[in-house]
Design a protein around this motif. Structure first.
Motif, PDB file in Angstrom:
ATOM      1  N   VAL A  55      41.701  36.879  38.415  1.00 15.62           N
ATOM      2  CA  VAL A  55      42.159  36.070  39.546  1.00 15.62           C
ATOM      3  C   VAL A  55      43.176  36.865  40.363  1.00 15.62           C
ATOM      4  O   VAL A  55      43.101  36.917  41.596  1.00 15.62           O
ATOM      5  CB  VAL A  55      42.770  34.734  39.056  1.00 15.62           C
ATOM      6  N   GLU A  56      44.099  37.499  39.668  1.00 12.15           N
ATOM      7  CA  GLU A  56      45.143  38.285  40.332  1.00 12.15           C
ATOM      8  C   GLU A  56      44.541  39.429  41.134  1.00 12.15           C
ATOM      9  O   GLU A  56      44.923  39.661  42.282  1.00 12.15           O
ATOM     10  CB  GLU A  56      46.100  38.834  39.272  1.00 12.15           C
ATOM     11  N   TYR A  57      43.590  40.138  40.574  1.00 11.86           N
ATOM     12  CA  TYR A  57      43.006  41.296  41.243  1.00 11.86           C
ATOM     13  C   TYR A  57      42.085  40.899  42.397  1.00 11.86           C
ATOM     14  O   TYR A  57      42.164  41.456  43.480  1.00 11.86           O
ATOM     15  CB  TYR A  57      42.229  42.162  40.246  1.00 11.86           C
ATOM     16  N   SER A  58      41.207  39.934  42.150  1.00 12.98           N
ATOM     17  CA  SER A  58      40.152  39.631  43.125  1.00 12.98           C
ATOM     18  C   SER A  58      40.551  38.620  44.189  1.00 12.98           C
ATOM     19  O   SER A  58      39.992  38.610  45.272  1.00 12.98           O
ATOM     20  CB  SER A  58      38.908  39.105  42.401  1.00 12.98           C
ATOM     21  N   GLY A  59      41.483  37.730  43.856  1.00 13.23           N
ATOM     22  CA  GLY A  59      41.834  36.671  44.792  1.00 13.23           C
ATOM     23  C   GLY A  59      40.953  35.440  44.652  1.00 13.23           C
ATOM     24  O   GLY A  59      41.150  34.442  45.335  1.00 13.23           O
ATOM     25  N   ALA A  60      39.960  35.488  43.767  1.00  8.09           N
ATOM     26  CA  ALA A  60      39.099  34.332  43.515  1.00  8.09           C
ATOM     27  C   ALA A  60      39.874  33.302  42.706  1.00  8.09           C
ATOM     28  O   ALA A  60      40.831  33.635  42.006  1.00  8.09           O
ATOM     29  CB  ALA A  60      37.856  34.768  42.744  1.00  8.09           C
ATOM     30  N   THR A  61      39.470  32.051  42.790  1.00  3.51           N
ATOM     31  CA  THR A  61      40.119  31.001  41.995  1.00  3.51           C
ATOM     32  C   THR A  61      39.485  30.951  40.608  1.00  3.51           C
ATOM     33  O   THR A  61      38.368  31.450  40.403  1.00  3.51           O
ATOM     34  CB  THR A  61      39.963  29.624  42.666  1.00  3.51           C
ATOM     35  N   GLU A  62      40.187  30.312  39.676  1.00  6.15           N
ATOM     36  CA  GLU A  62      39.639  30.141  38.331  1.00  6.15           C
ATOM     37  C   GLU A  62      38.330  29.365  38.394  1.00  6.15           C
ATOM     38  O   GLU A  62      37.378  29.687  37.688  1.00  6.15           O
ATOM     39  CB  GLU A  62      40.638  29.420  37.431  1.00  6.15           C
TER      40      GLU A  62
END
Length: 137
Positions: A55-62
């Protein structure tokens, strides 16, 4: 059947179909996030990355990542720390809809229900077979 609906992410109107749950703009953004997460996980040193790190790297949500795992876009077998929540209790699983513990609970509940139904059926049959003799004065 297509229908015009509001996008759940951005609120924009779009024509919903069987392939997309969000508008085309949000779908493109989601696909870019997926590619970023997938490329991150493809590196050998990142294969065991935690959900929080992805999540931190990609910016996608859980929720996006859970959806990709659930749909098979990210294979839990290749990335051992990935999974999605059990539909019943929320524990992280890697396949199916419910965890083994919930599956056992459901099966035990069904067995108990079947035993209770059988008991009621036998009791009902027993009550119907009761013979009443003539009353003597």
């Amino acid at each position: 059947m297509n229908e015009v609906v509001d996008c759940p992410r951005c609120g924009e109107l779009y024509m919903r179909n069987a392939f997309r749950e969000v508008c085309p703009k949000c779908s493109r953004v989601e696909e870019e996030l997926y590619q970023k997460a997938y490329n991150f996980l493809r590196k050998r040193e990142n294969r065991a990355a935690t959900l929080e790190r992805i999540v931190e790297y990609s910016g996608a949500t859980e929720e996006m990542i859970y959806g990709w795992v659930k749909k098979g876009r990210l294979q839990a077998a290749q990335f051992p720390n990935l999974g999605y929540p059990c539909d019943r209790c929320g524990n992280i699983i890697q396949k199916g809809k419910v965890c083994n513990s919930c599956l056992d609970d459901i099966e035990n509940g069904l067995e108990l229900h079947e035993r209770e139904q059988e008991f009621e059926r036998l009791r009902s049959e027993q009550n119907q077979q009761t013979f009443h003799g003539k009353k003597r004065d």
